[in-house]
Scaffold this active site. Structure first.
Site, PDB file in Angstrom:
ATOM      1  N   GLU A  42       0.705  -1.056  -0.154  1.00 43.10           N
ATOM      2  CA  GLU A  42       0.400   0.310  -0.189  1.00 43.10           C
ATOM      3  C   GLU A  42       0.791   1.587  -0.141  1.00 43.10           C
ATOM      4  OE1 GLU A  42      -2.758   0.012   3.471  1.00 43.10           O
ATOM      5  OE2 GLU A  42      -3.363   2.393   2.691  1.00 43.10           O
ATOM      6  N   LYS A 109      -9.149   3.042  -3.097  1.00 45.66           N
ATOM      7  CA  LYS A 109      -9.450   2.430  -1.565  1.00 45.66           C
ATOM      8  C   LYS A 109     -10.923   3.101  -1.208  1.00 45.66           C
ATOM      9  CE  LYS A 109      -7.317   1.017   2.984  1.00 45.66           C
ATOM     10  NZ  LYS A 109      -6.184   1.633   3.683  1.00 45.66           N
ATOM     11  N   CYS A 145      -5.626  -2.960   1.455  1.00 50.10           N
ATOM     12  CA  CYS A 145      -5.756  -3.129   2.817  1.00 50.10           C
ATOM     13  C   CYS A 145      -7.215  -3.388   4.294  1.00 50.10           C
ATOM     14  CB  CYS A 145      -4.780  -1.851   3.799  1.00 50.10           C
ATOM     15  SG  CYS A 145      -4.206  -2.527   5.287  1.00 50.10           S
TER      16      CYS A 145
END
Lengths: 537, 537
Positions: A42, A109, A145
């Site tokens: 990330e 994200k 994540c």
């Protein structure tokens, strides 16, 4: 017709703020690669977490330049690389899929953590779309994540045809986290028949430790690969076409908790000292277990030639402490010296006595000893350029059994988030590799040796009980009655909670140190200093 | 037919965590009131910001109990009181309208700030509805703080018939904020023909200062009332029925910036010391302007009998410094003493010399002086129970011209966020009330007096330039080329930015102190310590 895809999991450190260095690293790994696909962690280009650097326009420009450099390199391998991305007013936590100098796809994200140590809503806008692409007839989705901790984004990816989710992570370690990640991925794989390639960052960054321990889980929920703990690694995995059976996978066995945490503390100490440009470390050795463990970690992190320890004895220092400190220094092969603080103590008391007229002895004199040691160690640190490591554990940090500007002096608090009971286990673990900490240091009753015949248990409950109370109050937010109901004496619990409450001011001035438990003192627990919550019980 | 409504603006402090004490305060104000309506500040019952106390279930229970107590009191006056409120999984930043023991309405804050010093998305879910109620034929809406900075919630309230918005606030001060609030309210009033009753919290809370300065703005955008700065106040305002003309209003004039900030620093210092239970304060007086200003603030905050100062001279301390420190101490009527650090310095150097063999003099010896002073002052603080105040300003904090565990020792950093140029203006302002700081302290070139004939300008640009660079880099996120373009020498700017970057570790261990500028070091500027951004220029 689909065929096997080789993906390399880039479990490598990417330093925060080092945009040009991180870009170079991406390019050099990509140029050397013969895989089909490269998956980075990330926010690869900025490191994680970049915090308020994200608010700077010059920082965003560096990211844009880095990304352009990667595009311009026209690499053969398909890369999935993480970076912040500005689109109009919105900033996204993004990942770009780059192939032959072209941007194939970009993902934003969707689940932005804003709890615990995380502040992502301070910076980012959430995405709301899946991002899929094809390679050799297989369909891949990109996730980042926190996305996998909610399920929605993985289900969305599956609904758009993904067979594999490529997950970029900077997932901070805490005890139990690796098993939790694996459970989440296998559960999702089972439910969705979706495979996961999960790459985690590996490095220490201020108070966070990224443990690596990347994972590959097949669409039938088999764990195909477990990455190393606390070590950089490039692992290439073959992802077989749908319904192909994998040969019996033999992933690494999980480590013991002690090994896992010890290795991570070594990594975190090395990273903090080295990344901040220090040529080595110094620390005070007391003959007690906290400084003994810290020394072992420091030497394992930096090498014996880069670590120097000082013993700073006074009247209350036992002969045993001096012997044991010397013995460990010798066993570890480090530069060691001993300086009595007596002359300094006496010259201070001579000047202070008139100011203190009419007032009796109290903890002031104990704090003075600790502070003289702090001043001496900082002088050594300043003169040698080596960073002072501070040696306090979580238990004493919690109840304030430490002296501000004394034993709390230092740039990095190696075992700050290690409860005393775990300190013992880590010391035993380190000795199981090679005996460096004298057994007596482990066996003797812990003492600060700031007054005659003092032991920690004069004023505190046994550490087994104390650590359980701290865990209940600090990590689990339990109330006084709930903690008493666990089987402890009410007056003792009341006193411990009071100590935790009133020592926030000390912790606020403490050095950073790596998070080990579910909730560390630091970004993870944000309590007011001025708080009358202590008056509500 | 509508008639006049009297509303009392409760500009009073509500301590964080003090749920039962805050509830008592609400009740006692309400019982004594003869107004129609009482408007309290944001999160009245918990104080603001309660931070992670909000994650505790026992804390929520205290709030529920407090609210029930207020309902049970069946008060005649209508109250608008702020508190967190849990509804299922969601926690809201709420306000309840309570009348005759009944909950008339409840409002959930719609705009949750998660920038700057704020973390409200860490705790709260945003509301999405207006909340209006009737009193004496007039229609009132409830809004909370950030709501008015976006316009949407006020427009929604107006669309549901509101004539007046009652706004609960905990709006932290920074330079220029009071004028900004007034501009926003008058602009909204003009646009919407909506009146505003705006009550702000008034107190210091760790690194925040709530200045009060409550406001009443009529639906025709007239400022009817300006509340006191830095002082608790109960003001009752008559809200006239629609289209009634107000007699020519005569609100308080705005204060000078110096008066405003000085009064707030006095309030913040008093609140921090007293709320945390300290009987007074001690500080080191150097003969320089920073400690002189800090002493003046401390005495104005706590009274001369509660403040003690020490002068801690050494070889490099000028005679002028000693004279001026004595003169100020005398002028302010405080307990004052002088202790030479020479014997301690000598005993340290005697022990350190063998350790330092082969290495020349450097800043280590300067830091040692500062640290010996820190140890002495902390000993005095520990023995008397009085809090040590630290005296560094924002300019030196920014570039690291301060010694960790030395002059940075202390529980509260009074002028931490005051740039040096503003330090001078505040000192002159304080002297304009009564001359307490010797003029020479203001006029002489600033020096840390840690080496012979040292002045700050040996190593730093003039403070006018330095403060402008700090403002551009820290508060405005400007880049190196942008700052150079303001007319500064590139090498100097480069050096200043480098110093700001590499001193994050020091600031992270500094005492809390009140935010004054648009962006303070603390919750407002969250930079990584380990960051290679410094290597990108």
């Amino acid at each position: 017709m689909s065929s096997a895809v080789t993906v390399t999991l880039v479990q490598q450190p990417f330093t925060v703020g080092a945009v040009s260095q991180n870009t170079e690293k991406v390019l050099s790994i990509a140029k050397a690669s013969s895989a089909d696909l490269l998956l980075f962690p990330e926010l690869t280009l900025t490191g994680y977490p970049p915090e308020d650097l994200l608010l700077r326009q010059d920082f965003q420009q560096l990211v844009e330049q880095g990304l352009q450099q990667i595009l311009d390199a026209r690499l053969a391998v398909t890369l999935v690389v993480g970076h912040p991305w500005r689109d109009g007013e919105a900033l996204y936590n993004a990942a770009s899929v780059i192939q032959n100098g072209q941007l194939l796809a970009r993902y934003y994200k969707q689940e932005l953590p804003n709890h615990g140590v995380f502040d992502e809503l301070r910076y980012f806008t959430p995405g709301d779309k899946a991002c899929t692409f094809q390679l050799k007839g297989q369909t891949f989705a990109v996730l980042i994540c926190e996305d996998i901790w909610h399920g929605g984004p993985a289900a969305l990816a599956k609904s758009e045809g993904a067979e594999w989710a490529l997950v970029l992570n900077a997932s901070p370690y805490c005890v139990g986290k690796p098993a939790q990640r694996e459970q989440i991925l296998t559960t999702l794989a089972k439910r969705l028949k979706l495979g996961f390639v999960y790459v985690n960052q590996v490095m220490g960054q201020d108070e966070l430790m990224f443990d690596g321990q990347s994972l590959v889980v097949s669409p039938s929920a088999e764990v195909l690969f477990r990455g190393a703990n606390a070590e950089a690694e490039l692992h290439t995995q073959e992802l077989l076409p749908r319904d192909t059976l994998y040969p019996q996978p033999q992933p690494r066995a999980a480590l013991s908790l002690e090994a896992e945490v010890y290795q991570l503390l070594v990594m975190a100490t090395r990273d903090y000292v080295v990344q901040n440009g220090f040529p080595g470390a110094v620390l005070g050795l007391s003959g007690g277990i906290d400084s003994a463990l810290t020394l072992a970690i420091a030497v394992d992190a930096l090498g014996a030639d880069k670590v120097q320890a000082l013993m700073l004895p006074f009247t209350y220092t036992s002969g045993m402490s001096v012997e044991d400190a010397e013995a460990q220094a010798k066993a570890m092969g480090i530069e060691f010296g001993s300086v009595s603080i007596e002359p300094m103590y006496n010259s201070f008391m001579q000047q202070l006595t008139p100011l203190f007229a009419g007032r009796g002895k109290d903890t002031t004199e104990e704090n003075l000893q600790a502070r003289l040691r702090g001043v001496l160690l900082m002088a050594l640190s300043n003169k040698t350029g080596r960073m002072l490591l501070t040696t306090g554990n979580k238990s004493e940090n919690a109840v304030g059994y430490c002296t501000l500007y004394g034993d709390m002096c230092g740039g990095f608090a190696v075992i700050k988030d290690v409860p005393k009971t775990l300190v013992y286990r880590l010391a035993a673990y380190r000795n199981s590799l090679s005996p460096v900490i004298p057994q007596r240091v482990i066996d003797r009753p812990p003492s600060a040796e700031l007054a005659p015949d003092q032991t920690d248990q004069d004023n505190l409950p046994p550490y087994d009980d104390l650590d359980a109370m701290i865990d209940a109050y600090v990590e689990q937010d339990k109330s006084l009655p709930e903690i008493v109901a666990l089987g402890y004496d009410e007056a003792t619990v009341r006193r411990v909670l009071h100590l935790i409450d009133i020592n926030e001011y000390k912790r606020r001035q403490s050095a950073v140190g790596p998070k080990v438990t579910r909730r560390n003192f630091g970004k993870d627990r944000r309590y007011p200093i001025t708080s009358w919550m202590r008056k509500q019980r």
